[in-house]
Design a protein around this motif. Structure first.
Motif, PDB file in Angstrom:
ATOM      1  N   HIS A 240       0.691  -1.116   0.031  1.00 60.69           N
ATOM      2  CA  HIS A 240      -0.064   0.046   0.285  1.00 60.69           C
ATOM      3  C   HIS A 240       0.887   1.255  -0.100  1.00 60.69           C
ATOM      4  O   HIS A 240       1.951   1.340   0.854  1.00 60.69           O
TER       5      HIS A 240
ATOM      6  N   VAL B 289      -3.541   4.233  -1.749  1.00 57.55           N
ATOM      7  CA  VAL B 289      -4.677   4.842  -0.627  1.00 57.55           C
ATOM      8  C   VAL B 289      -4.703   6.366  -0.616  1.00 57.55           C
ATOM      9  O   VAL B 289      -3.703   6.987  -0.053  1.00 57.55           O
TER      10      VAL B 289
ATOM     11  N   SER C  77     -13.795  -0.132  -4.132  1.00 55.67           N
ATOM     12  CA  SER C  77     -13.935  -0.446  -2.828  1.00 55.67           C
ATOM     13  C   SER C  77     -13.062  -1.150  -2.010  1.00 55.67           C
ATOM     14  O   SER C  77     -12.228  -1.716  -2.923  1.00 55.67           O
ATOM     15  N   LYS C  78     -13.143  -1.023  -0.782  1.00 52.11           N
ATOM     16  CA  LYS C  78     -11.932  -1.890  -0.207  1.00 52.11           C
ATOM     17  C   LYS C  78     -12.103  -3.246  -0.105  1.00 52.11           C
ATOM     18  O   LYS C  78     -11.055  -4.206   0.072  1.00 52.11           O
ATOM     19  N   ASP C  79     -13.360  -3.917  -0.686  1.00 53.72           N
ATOM     20  CA  ASP C  79     -13.439  -5.167  -0.545  1.00 53.72           C
ATOM     21  C   ASP C  79     -13.148  -5.720  -2.090  1.00 53.72           C
ATOM     22  O   ASP C  79     -13.216  -7.285  -2.239  1.00 53.72           O
TER      23      ASP C  79
ATOM     24  N   ALA D 174      -8.229  -4.753  -4.997  1.00 55.37           N
ATOM     25  CA  ALA D 174      -7.987  -3.909  -3.707  1.00 55.37           C
ATOM     26  C   ALA D 174      -7.289  -4.760  -2.575  1.00 55.37           C
ATOM     27  O   ALA D 174      -6.696  -4.274  -1.571  1.00 55.37           O
ATOM     28  N   ARG D 175      -7.648  -6.248  -2.777  1.00 59.11           N
ATOM     29  CA  ARG D 175      -6.919  -7.063  -1.585  1.00 59.11           C
ATOM     30  C   ARG D 175      -6.017  -7.972  -2.026  1.00 59.11           C
ATOM     31  O   ARG D 175      -5.278  -8.436  -1.182  1.00 59.11           O
TER      32      ARG D 175
ATOM     33  N   VAL E 220      -7.969   3.499  -3.785  1.00 60.01           N
ATOM     34  CA  VAL E 220      -9.009   3.306  -2.791  1.00 60.01           C
ATOM     35  C   VAL E 220      -8.895   4.525  -2.004  1.00 60.01           C
ATOM     36  O   VAL E 220      -7.985   5.035  -1.540  1.00 60.01           O
TER      37      VAL E 220
ATOM     38  N   VAL F 215      -9.875   7.425   0.939  1.00 60.76           N
ATOM     39  CA  VAL F 215     -10.345   7.217   2.461  1.00 60.76           C
ATOM     40  C   VAL F 215     -10.389   8.666   2.961  1.00 60.76           C
ATOM     41  O   VAL F 215      -9.698   9.633   2.315  1.00 60.76           O
TER      42      VAL F 215
ATOM     43  N   PHE G  40      -7.271   0.375   6.949  1.00 58.94           N
ATOM     44  CA  PHE G  40      -7.290  -0.463   5.533  1.00 58.94           C
ATOM     45  C   PHE G  40      -5.879  -1.254   5.481  1.00 58.94           C
ATOM     46  O   PHE G  40      -6.128  -2.396   5.140  1.00 58.94           O
ATOM     47  N   GLU G  41      -5.105  -0.532   5.424  1.00 55.91           N
ATOM     48  CA  GLU G  41      -3.799  -1.258   5.195  1.00 55.91           C
ATOM     49  C   GLU G  41      -3.570  -2.438   6.167  1.00 55.91           C
ATOM     50  O   GLU G  41      -2.956  -3.723   5.877  1.00 55.91           O
TER      51      GLU G  41
ATOM     52  N   ASN H 260      -5.115  -5.893   5.698  1.00 53.06           N
ATOM     53  CA  ASN H 260      -4.904  -6.840   4.470  1.00 53.06           C
ATOM     54  C   ASN H 260      -3.775  -7.927   5.433  1.00 53.06           C
ATOM     55  O   ASN H 260      -2.938  -7.493   6.060  1.00 53.06           O
TER      56      ASN H 260
END
Ligand code: NAD
Length: 498
Positions: free
Chosen positions: A270, A305, A380-382, A386-387, A398, A400, A409-410, A413
């Motif tokens: 990230h 981010v 989106s975060k999900d 993004a993952r 993403v 924020v 968020f970071e 993960n």
């Protein structure tokens, strides 16, 4: 001593060039594997085979273990300074053959000339660390009480094995070899079957540098060889670099036989960008981080981010990414499955409502494997992009509201390889550095690779085992400390505690 046999790699440009078959190097001899099976080695730029590689099995691993075991006592008995001389000579050979090695790495992996050259230079830097070990490895001693001395020395563990990934065919083997060999171990390398050519060249260079037969061995192949290395009780230490899925498996499997193990895995790195970030530092750096080596490096930026309004910076990043010339400033993707995987992540993000503001999906060049720079915005975060690790020249943005949301968020993960923050505010930098769940953190540095003597290694699902693979930690991994307590005077009036 066997004569040098691997011919020069003749490429002097990206032009398609074939090379010799990658045999196994065992006990100072080039030998075929015992299965009779081989696999094509493909130059991804052309999607065309340039060589073949032996697909060996447990019998070949056993032959290498026997050769490495036989070579161990004499190699271990040499003073460390003599063992380090091999690294000095290797450094000279790599510098002499820099152009040849650069083109070899570029052809087998698909990366650009500049990226391949940077890889060879980094491999030379790792070699230099091996040269410096005798000046650093003196250990320690202390008179722990009157007349009683304790000293600690680091001894080799014995026969070691290393398994490496496709993305750095020369550098990642050189993360392990200098420390392991200078410490007095013997070694078996299993390079990625996609890129075995730098590894066979390495065997030849070590031979020229004067390394005795059997001290370094190469067993080519895939899963069967790796499993045999994990299971073989004649191997004392096992180092691995590759994807998280395999890292986790082999860490457990190697440790189950009592050998020490360290397995570095994949990543989702990230980059946190705040509004006060300096565009002059940030824009080029972010683009280089996610497109360098076509995003096929474990330190590549993968998620941006965006904290608050950083739209201007994102526009400049997008402009810069669009200017990259595929094939010149951006290398090829390793194989067709990877191209399909990368495109699938981009398609999924788009179908779920994200915007593709730079789109490299339709990039083509001849028959080769290509994906152009791609930026997925408003994810989106999900979303999977993004993952999950995409391992291509793709960054997912993403958005924020504040720094704490970015850090949360970071930290949600599971990976923990690298993270970076772009800011001109020291307080913001410190706040992020102290809180992110990542083993390697950058401040205005998008690829925060620790250079020697610092150790390379992530946290969480990016690494299984203790310590780091490079630098001083690497030396500790391939050695075991012996503590010697001595008393020479007949000191009847002293007890050992006095
Ligand atoms: P990979 O895990 O597919 O392969 C790595 C090695 O494991 C190869 O030598 C391969 O032959 C072997 N292997 C593959 N599948 C196996 C199985 N099922 N059982 C046993 N052995 C198996 O990785 P890759 O595609 O070559 O490399 C890319 C991955 O490596 C990415 O995930 C990247 O992040 C990671 N990587 C991590 C670092 C790090 O330092 N953390 C550095 C470079 C690459």
């Amino acid at each position: 001593m066997a004569a040098l046999e691997i011919p020069k790699f003749l490429a002097e440009s990206y032009d398609y060039t074939e090379y010799v078959e990658a045999l196994n190097w065992i006990g100072g001899e080039w030998v075929a594997g015992s299965t009779g099976e081989t696999l094509d080695v493909v130059n991804p730029r052309y999607a065309k085979s340039i060589s073949r590689v032996e697909m060996s099995n447990a019998d070949d691993v056993q032959a290498a273990v026997e050769a490495a075991n036989a070579a161990f006592p004499a190699w271990k008995a040499l003073p460390m300074r003599e063992r380090a001389q091999v690294m000095y000579r290797l450094k000279y050979i790599m510098e002499r053959d820099l152009e040849e090695l650069t083109w070899l790495v570029s052809h087998e992996n698909g990366k650009t000339y500049d990226e391949a050259k940077a890889e060879v230079l980094k491999a030379i830097e790792c070699t230099e660390f091996g040269c410096s070990l005798p000046n650093m490895a003196a250990g320690g001693q202390l008179d722990v009480s009157r007349g009683v001395n304790c000293r600690q020395v680091y001894e080799p563990v014995g026969v070691c094995a290393g398994v490496t990934p496709f993305n750095f065919p020369l550098m990642v083997p050189m993360w392990m070899l200098p420390q392991a060999l200078v410490a007095g171990n013997t070694f078996i390398l299993k390079p990625s079957e996609q890129v075995p050519l730098s590894a066979i060249k390495l065997a030849e260079m070590l031979k020229e540098a004067g390394l005795p037969d059997g001290v370094f061995n190469v067993v080519n192949g895939g899963k069967a060889v790796v499993e045999a290395l994990c299971d073989n009780e004649g191997i004392d230490a096992f180092g691995f670099v590759g994807s998280t899925y395999v890292a986790k498996l082999v860490y457990g499997r190697a440790a189950a036989t009592g050998k020490r193990a360290l397995a570095l895995g994949g990543a989702k790195n990230h980059l946190i960008i705040v509004p006060d970030a300096d565009p002059a530092v940030t824009v080029d750096n972010v683009v280089a981080s996610f497109t360098g080596c076509a995003g096929q490096r474990c330190m590549a930026a993968s998620v941006l981010v965006a904290v608050g309004n950083v739209d201007k910076l994102i526009e400049q990043i997008a402009e810069k990414a669009k200017q990259i010339k595929v094939g010149e400033g951006l290398g090829a993707i390793t194989n067709e499955q990877s191209v399909t995987r990368i495109r699938r992540y981009i398609d999924e993000a788009e179908q779920s409502g994200a915007k593709i503001i730079v789109d490299g999906r339709n990039t083509t060049q001849g028959e080769g494997y290509w994906v152009g720079p791609t930026i997925i915005d408003h994810a989106s975060k999900d979303m999977p992009s993004a993952r999950e690790e995409i391992f291509g020249p793709v960054i997912t943005i993403v958005r924020v509201n504040d720094l704490d949301e970015a850090i949360d968020f970071e930290n949600s993960n599971p990976y923990g390889n690298a993270s970076a923050v772009y800011t001109t505010n020291g307080e913001v930098a410190r706040y992020v550095v102290d809180r992110v769940e990542a083993g390697m953190v950058g401040v205005n540095v998008g690829v925060p690779v620790p250079r020697e003597p610092f150790g390379f290694g992530g946290w969480n699902d990016s690494k299984f085992g203790h310590g780091n693979i490079t630098g001083w930690d690497g030396y500790r991994f391939w050695t075991r400390p012996r503590k010697i307590t001595s008393k020479w005077a007949n000191q009847k009036d002293w007890n050992w505690m006095s």
